[in-house]
Design a protein around this motif. Structure first.
Motif, short mmCIF file in Angstrom:
data_model
loop_
_atom_site.label_atom_id
_atom_site.label_comp_id
_atom_site.label_asym_id
_atom_site.label_seq_id
_atom_site.Cartn_x
_atom_site.Cartn_y
_atom_site.Cartn_z
N ARG A 54 -11.36 -5.17 -6.17
CA ARG A 54 -12.15 -3.98 -6.51
C ARG A 54 -12.23 -3.01 -5.34
N THR A 55 -11.91 -3.48 -4.11
CA THR A 55 -11.92 -2.61 -2.93
C THR A 55 -10.58 -1.92 -2.70
N ALA A 56 -9.59 -2.21 -3.55
CA ALA A 56 -8.24 -1.65 -3.39
C ALA A 56 -8.20 -0.17 -3.76
N ARG A 57 -7.24 0.51 -3.21
CA ARG A 57 -6.87 1.86 -3.62
C ARG A 57 -5.43 1.76 -4.08
N THR A 58 -5.16 2.14 -5.31
CA THR A 58 -3.84 2.01 -5.89
C THR A 58 -3.22 3.39 -6.08
N LEU A 59 -1.97 3.53 -5.64
CA LEU A 59 -1.24 4.78 -5.79
C LEU A 59 -0.15 4.58 -6.83
N ARG A 60 -0.09 5.50 -7.80
CA ARG A 60 0.91 5.41 -8.86
C ARG A 60 1.62 6.75 -8.98
N ARG A 61 2.94 6.67 -9.15
CA ARG A 61 3.74 7.87 -9.40
C ARG A 61 3.61 8.23 -10.87
N THR A 62 3.29 9.46 -11.14
CA THR A 62 3.19 9.95 -12.51
C THR A 62 4.03 11.22 -12.62
N PRO A 63 4.29 11.71 -13.83
CA PRO A 63 5.04 12.97 -13.95
C PRO A 63 4.37 14.14 -13.22
N GLY A 64 3.04 14.07 -13.06
CA GLY A 64 2.32 15.14 -12.37
C GLY A 64 2.17 14.93 -10.87
N VAL A 67 -0.95 9.64 -8.16
CA VAL A 67 -2.37 9.55 -8.48
C VAL A 67 -2.95 8.34 -7.75
N VAL A 68 -4.11 8.53 -7.14
CA VAL A 68 -4.81 7.45 -6.43
C VAL A 68 -6.01 7.05 -7.28
N THR A 69 -6.13 5.74 -7.51
CA THR A 69 -7.28 5.21 -8.25
C THR A 69 -7.92 4.08 -7.47
N ASP A 70 -9.17 3.81 -7.77
CA ASP A 70 -9.87 2.68 -7.17
C ASP A 70 -9.54 1.44 -7.98
N GLY A 71 -9.41 0.32 -7.30
CA GLY A 71 -9.19 -0.96 -7.97
C GLY A 71 -7.75 -1.41 -7.93
N PRO A 72 -7.50 -2.56 -8.52
CA PRO A 72 -6.18 -3.19 -8.44
C PRO A 72 -5.14 -2.48 -9.30
N TYR A 73 -3.88 -2.76 -9.02
CA TYR A 73 -2.77 -2.19 -9.78
C TYR A 73 -2.82 -2.65 -11.23
N ALA A 74 -3.12 -3.91 -11.44
CA ALA A 74 -3.17 -4.47 -12.79
C ALA A 74 -4.55 -5.03 -13.06
N GLU A 75 -5.04 -4.80 -14.24
CA GLU A 75 -6.32 -5.38 -14.65
C GLU A 75 -6.05 -6.81 -15.13
N SER A 76 -6.38 -7.77 -14.32
CA SER A 76 -6.21 -9.17 -14.71
C SER A 76 -7.20 -10.01 -13.93
N ALA A 77 -7.43 -11.21 -14.40
CA ALA A 77 -8.35 -12.12 -13.71
C ALA A 77 -7.73 -12.61 -12.40
N GLU A 78 -6.40 -12.67 -12.35
CA GLU A 78 -5.72 -13.21 -11.18
C GLU A 78 -5.16 -12.09 -10.31
N GLN A 79 -5.53 -12.12 -9.05
CA GLN A 79 -5.05 -11.15 -8.06
C GLN A 79 -4.62 -11.92 -6.82
N VAL A 80 -3.81 -11.30 -5.96
CA VAL A 80 -3.46 -11.93 -4.69
C VAL A 80 -4.71 -11.92 -3.82
N SER A 81 -5.10 -13.11 -3.35
CA SER A 81 -6.33 -13.22 -2.57
C SER A 81 -6.08 -13.49 -1.09
N GLY A 82 -4.85 -13.82 -0.73
CA GLY A 82 -4.54 -14.07 0.67
C GLY A 82 -3.06 -14.27 0.86
N LEU A 83 -2.65 -14.27 2.13
CA LEU A 83 -1.23 -14.47 2.42
C LEU A 83 -1.03 -15.04 3.81
N TYR A 84 0.09 -15.71 3.96
CA TYR A 84 0.58 -16.21 5.24
C TYR A 84 2.00 -15.69 5.41
#
Length: 119
Positions: A54-64, A67-84
């Motif tokens: 929910r703290t993400a900023r997502t950038l998407r290419r559109t015909p216009g 566009v920058v939106t708040d939140g994840p790229y995809a609305e789903s219960a599962e998101q990447v929570s960490g990485l090594y």
């Protein structure tokens, strides 16, 4: 050596519902994973837990335009929570080490990192 990214997808709402004892067990498994990597000759070069999507900023290419939106790229219960990021010559053993965190997480994905010079 090959560079691998170990991604940890998870249900963020389920994580927030865990008790302190359950969270401690997850943290202990991650500490064991890091210890195994060092003992077995893998090089851990980077690790990060990620804040809630929910703290993400997502950038998407559109015909216009973009566009920058708040939140994840995809609305789903599962998101990447960490990485090594791990340097290794033995992906099979890296996967075996990752079983330690897979036992306490929703899943773990081990993926070869692309060559940054190819961007």
């Amino acid at each position: 050596m090959t560079t691998y990214v170990v991604l940890i997808p998870g249900n963020e709402d389920a994580w927030e519902a865990k008790t302190p004892a359950e969270m401690s067990a997850v943290f202990a498994a991650h500490a064991e994973f890091a210890k195994l990597l060092a003992q077995r000759g893998h090089t851990l070069t980077l690790t990060y837990p990620l804040e809630h999507s929910r703290t993400a900023r997502t950038l998407r290419r559109t015909p216009g335009g973009v566009v920058v939106t708040d939140g994840p790229y995809a609305e789903s219960a599962e998101q990447v929570s960490g990485l090594y990021v791990v340097e290794s010559d033995d992906v099979a053993d890296l996967v075996e080490c990752a079983r330690v965190i897979a036992a306490v997480e929703d899943g773990v994905e081990v993926r070869v990192a692309g060559d940054p010079d190819q961007l």
